[in-house]
Design an enzyme around this catalytic site. Structure first.
Site: not given
Ligand code: GLA
Length: 688
Positions: A398, A440, A461
C-alpha cells in the site's frame, strides 16, 4: 500521502458507538436548487488547500436536499474558492425548510474555510445557500449528512424501487466442481490447491492424470481434505481431470496446472480482514475467519485466500487509536516485528495452509503503512524473505507513506518502490501474489504487470455506500484493456454482508446495489475478496457470495475484463467474452426507479440466435435475436450469459470493441512522463 479513508474512519472511531451513520453528499439529481451548482464531487481550492468531494457553486445559489426527517446532522466546510476571479465576499447559510437559519457566516472572503455543523433532527429538507455578488465561486467542502442508525436517506433506492431478494437457487445435491479451471505456479515452487466441490455429502473427489503424467511425481492429492500439494519442476501445461462423485451422480472437470512464470491466472478469491476488523484485528480473528471460510461452505465455491491487512506490525502512532500496539519496528537484525496481537506469524500461515487455503499479508513501500505501522522502505529484500519463510502467499503493498520519501518524477516515481518489492518477492522460493494498493493513480493498470504485480487497485477505498460502488464502476471503465491472466484490475474488497468495521449492522447497500456490486466486480474480473465477518453471514449475503455462475464469469480463464459498451445516462451495458465463446453481459440500471433496458445485440455485433442464461437465478431465459430487453430494478444489474446458438455469429473481433480503447494500443507501456491513458484520469476524483 495518507489515504483519506483514515480521517473519515478516525471520525467514526472518535464517535465510538455513534447513533448515526455518515452518508456522502447525494448525487446532484436529488438536490433541487436555484442558481448555479458547478459540480458535486469537484476538486476545489479553499484556504490554499485542494479539497476533493465538494459541492462547488457560483453565487447566487440555493441547493436543497430532501431529508425525510431521518437526518441527524450536517458536517461540512464552507469557503470561497481560491480560483474565483471576483474579489468579493459571500454569505453562507444553512436553512431549515421554514427559513430558520441553522448556521451562518457573513462576508466570507478567499483564504478562510469555516467549519459548519448543523443539527438536522426532524427536518424534512435542508438548504445550503450562498449569496453575494454574482459569480463568486464558492464551495461546501466535504459535505456529509448523518442519518439515524438504520435509517436511509429519502433518495435511497429502497424508496423508489422494489428490491431483489435471494436469487441464487439452493445448492443442488448433484456434485459440482467449482472454482477456476487453471492454476499457475512457478517451477519448483509449492503447489497448494483445495478443490471446491458442492453436492450432497459425502462427495468423493479424485484426480485423474496425476500418476500418469511425467513431471507430476511430487504432487500429492489428499482425497480426504481435497488438497493438492507438492511441486512441479518443469515448466509446461499439465492437464488433470478432477472427478467428484456422490450418491446422486458424478461430475468431471478438466483442470490445467500451468507451470511457468505467471501466477494468479484467475483473479484471487478469498477474504481480507480490513472491512470488518480494521485496526483491532487479532490473529484469533484470522484463524476464526479461516475456520468460518470452511464451515460456512464458502470455500466450496473457490474462496481460498485468507488475507491479513494493516495492523499486524507494530504501530508508530504517537497516540490515539492503535497506541497500545506500539513497539519496536524491527529487531536487531532488521527483521520486522509483528505486534502483540500477532504473536506467531509463521504458525498462523501454517494454520491457514492446513485447511488448504492461502495466506496473505500487508505492507507499504513507505516507512509506515496507512495505519502508521511498520512499512518496508529500505527493508524490502529482508521483508520478502521473512514473508516467504513464514509461508505467506500474497502481499498487498500500500503506497501510503511512500509519498514522503519518493524521488524522481512521472511514472518512474510511482513504479520504483513496487519494482523493488516485486523483484524481492520474485527472488523467493515460493509464489507470492503481489497486489499493489495504488488507488488507480499514476496509471497503475498500465504498468502494474511490469513491476511484477498480479493485481493493482484501480480505485480509492470502497465502502458500503452507493456513491463508492458507482465511483468504482466508473474507474473500471478506463482500465479493462489491461486485464489478462495474471494481471488484474482490483476494484477493492467486497462490501456485501457488513459495513465498514462492523460498526454498522449490515451493508448499507440496498439489495439491488449489492447485486450490481458483485455483477460489476465479476464482469471486471476483479479479485473477489470478501470483506465481512465470515462468522456472521446472513442468508442473503451467503446467496450472493456462493453463486457459482457469477464466480465462473469472474474466474473465466480468458481473463478479458468487461468494458462498458453502452455508457448511457440512465443505464450502462457491460460485456466480456468468455472462453467457451459465450458473452457475459450486465444490464445496469443507474436510476433509482425500475426501467426497461434494451440491449441492441445487432449493434454490438451479435448476429443470429443466442441462448440467454440468467446468471443470478441460474436459469435459462430462452433465445434472443437482434434485441434483448429486460426490466431492471433501480440500481440493480441483470447479469446474463449469451451462449451462441447454431446460427449465432459475432461480427466484431471482440464484443468490447465498441468501448473506447483498443487493447493493443494501451497495453504497451507509455514512456515515463507520458500522459496517462484516458480512462484512469477519471479515478483521480478518489477521496485521497
Ligand atoms: C488503505 C487501503 C485499505 C486498507 C487501509 C489499511 O486505506 O486502501 O484497503 O488497507 O489502508 O490502513
Amino acid at each position: 500521502m495518507r489515504n483519506a479513508i483514515l480521517p473519515i474512519v478516525a471520525t467514526i472511531w472518535a464517535l465510538g458507538a455513534a447513533a448515526d451513520t455518515k452518508y456522502e453528499i447525494p448525487a446532484l439529481q436529488i438536490a433541487t436548487g436555484t442558481g448555479s451548482v458547478q459540480a458535486v464531487h469537484r476538486k476545489v481550492c479553499v484556504a490554499g488547500k485542494n479539497i476533493h468531494l465538494s459541492l462547488s457553486v457560483t453565487t447566487p445559489s440555493r441547493v436543497t436536499f430532501p431529508l425525510g426527517g431521518a437526518a441527524t446532522r450536517l458536517a461540512t466546510g464552507a469557503g470561497v474558492d481560491c480560483r474565483t476571479t471576483v474579489d468579493a465576499a459571500a454569505d453562507f447559510r444553512v436553512l431549515a425548510p421554514d427559513g430558520r437559519v441553522l448556521w451562518e457566516r457573513k462576508g466570507v472572503r478567499k483564504g478562510v474555510r469555516h467549519e459548519v455543523k448543523a443539527d438536522l433532527t426532524g427536518l424534512d429538507s435542508v438548504t445550503l445557500e450562498v449569496s453575494g455578488p454574482a459569480g463568486v465561486m464558492a464551495a461546501w467542502t466535504r459535505p456529509y449528512f448523518f442519518f439515524a442508525d438504520g435509517q436511509f436517506p429519502p433518495y435511497d433506492v429502497r424508496h423508489h424501487s422494489p428490491q431483489l431478494g435471494i436469487l441464487t437457487p439452493p445448492e443442488s445435491p448433484l456434485p459440482r466442481i467449482n472454482g477456476p479451471i487453471v492454476y499457475g505456479v512457478r517451477p519448483g515452487h509449492p503447489v497448494l490447491y483445495r478443490v471446491p466441490v458442492t453436492g450432497e455429502k459425502p462427495v468423493k473427489v479424485r484426480m485423474e492424470g496425476l500418476g500418469a503424467l511425467e513431471g507430476l511425481e511430487n504432487l500429492v492429492f489428499d482425497g480426504e481434505k481435497r488438497i493438492l500439494s507438492g511441486s512441479i519442476e518443469k515448466s509446461g501445461e499439465y492437464p488433470i481431470t478432477i472427478v467428484a462423485e456422490n450418491a446422486r451422480g458424478k461430475a468431471e472437470k478438466r483442470f490445467t496446472i500451468k507451470v511457468g512464470d505467471k501466477i494468479a491466472l484467475t483473479p484471487p478469491l478469498g477474504w481480507n480482514h480490513w472491512n470488518c476488523f480494521g485496526w483491532k484485528v487479532t490473529a484469533e480473528n484470522i484463524r476464526s475467519a479461516a475456520d468460518a471460510l470452511d464451515k460456512s461452505g464458502l470455500a466450496e465455491h473457490g474462496y481460498s485466500y485468507v488475507n491479513i491487512d494493516d495492523f499486524w506490525q507494530n504501530s508508530h502512532n504517537p497516540a490515539g487509536s492503535a497506541h497500545e500496539l506500539r513497539g519496536p519496528e524491527r529487531n536487531e537484525d532488521g527483521t520486522v516485528n509483528s505486534n502483540a496481537n500477532f504473536p506467531d506469524m509463521k504458525g498462523l500461515a501454517a494454520y491457514i495452509h492446513s485447511k488448504g487455503f492461502k495466506a496473505g499479508l500487508y505492507s507499504s513501500p513507505g516507512p509506515t503503512t496507512c495505519g502508521g505501522c511498520t512499512g518496508s522502505f529500505g527493508y524490502e529484500a529482508q521483508d520478502a524473505k521473512i514473508y516467504a519463510e513464514w509461508g505467506y502467499d500474497y502481499l498487498k503493498h500500500d503506497w501510503c507513506s511512500y509519498g514522503n520519501v519518493a524521488e524522481g518524477t512521472g511514472l518512474e516515481r510511482a513504479m520504483k518502490p513496487y519494482r523493488i518489492m516485486g523483484k524481492a518477492l520474485r527472488d523467493q522460493n515460493r509464489d507470492i501474489v503481489f497486489s499493489l494498493c495504488q488507488y488507480g493513480k499514476d496509471d497503475v493498470s498500465v504498468w502494474g504487470e511490469k513491476v511484477g504485480a498480479q493485481c493493482w487497485r484501480v480505485v480509492g477505498d470502497i465502502f458500503d455506500m452507493w456513491g463508492r460502488i458507482s465511483y468504482a464502476a466508473n474507474c473500471l471503465k478506463g482500465v479493462w484493456m489491461n486485464s489478462a491472466p495474471g494481471s488484474w484490475n482490483d476494484a477493492d474488497m467486497l462490501c456485501v454482508g457488513c459495513g465498514l468495521w462492523n460498526e454498522f449492522k449490515g451493508s448499507r447497500l440496498a439489495p439491488n446495489e449489492q447485486y450490481t456490486h458483485m455483477s460489476i466486480w465479476a464482469l471486471a474480473a476483479s479479485p473477489l475478496l470478501i470483506g465481512c465477518d465470515l462468522e456472521k453471514l446472513d442468508d442473503f449475503t451467503m446467496s450472493i457470495l456462493r453463486n457459482d455462475e457469477m464466480i465462473d464469469i469472474d474466474q473465466d480463464p480468458l481473463g478479458q475484463a468487461a468494458s462498458c459498451i453502452v455508457d448511457g445516462k440512465s443505464h450502462e451495458i457491460w460485456a466480456r467474452p468468455l472462453v467457451d465463446g459465450s458473452i457475459a453481459v450486465g444490464l445496469f440500471n443507474k436510476g433509482l426507479s425500475p426501467c426497461e433496458i434494451t440491449f441492441d445485440m445487432t449493434a454490438a455485433g451479435m448476429d443470429g440466435a443466442w441462448k440467454v442464461r440468467d446468471v443470478w437465478r441460474q436459469k435459462d431465459e430462452g433465445v434472443a435475436r437482434g434485441i434483448y430487453k429486460m426490466n431492471v430494478y433501480g440500481h440493480a444489474t441483470h447479469l446474463v450469459r449469451f451462449i451462441p446458438g447454431a446460427d449465432a455469429k459475432l461480427r466484431v473481433r471482440d464484443i468490447r470493441d465498441n468501448a473506447y480503447a483498443h487493447p493493443e494500443e494501451v497495453r504497451s507501456l507509455p514512456a515515463v512522463g507520458a500522459k496517462p491513458s484516458a480512462g484512469c484520469k477519471r479515478c483521480d476524483i478518489a477521496d485521497t
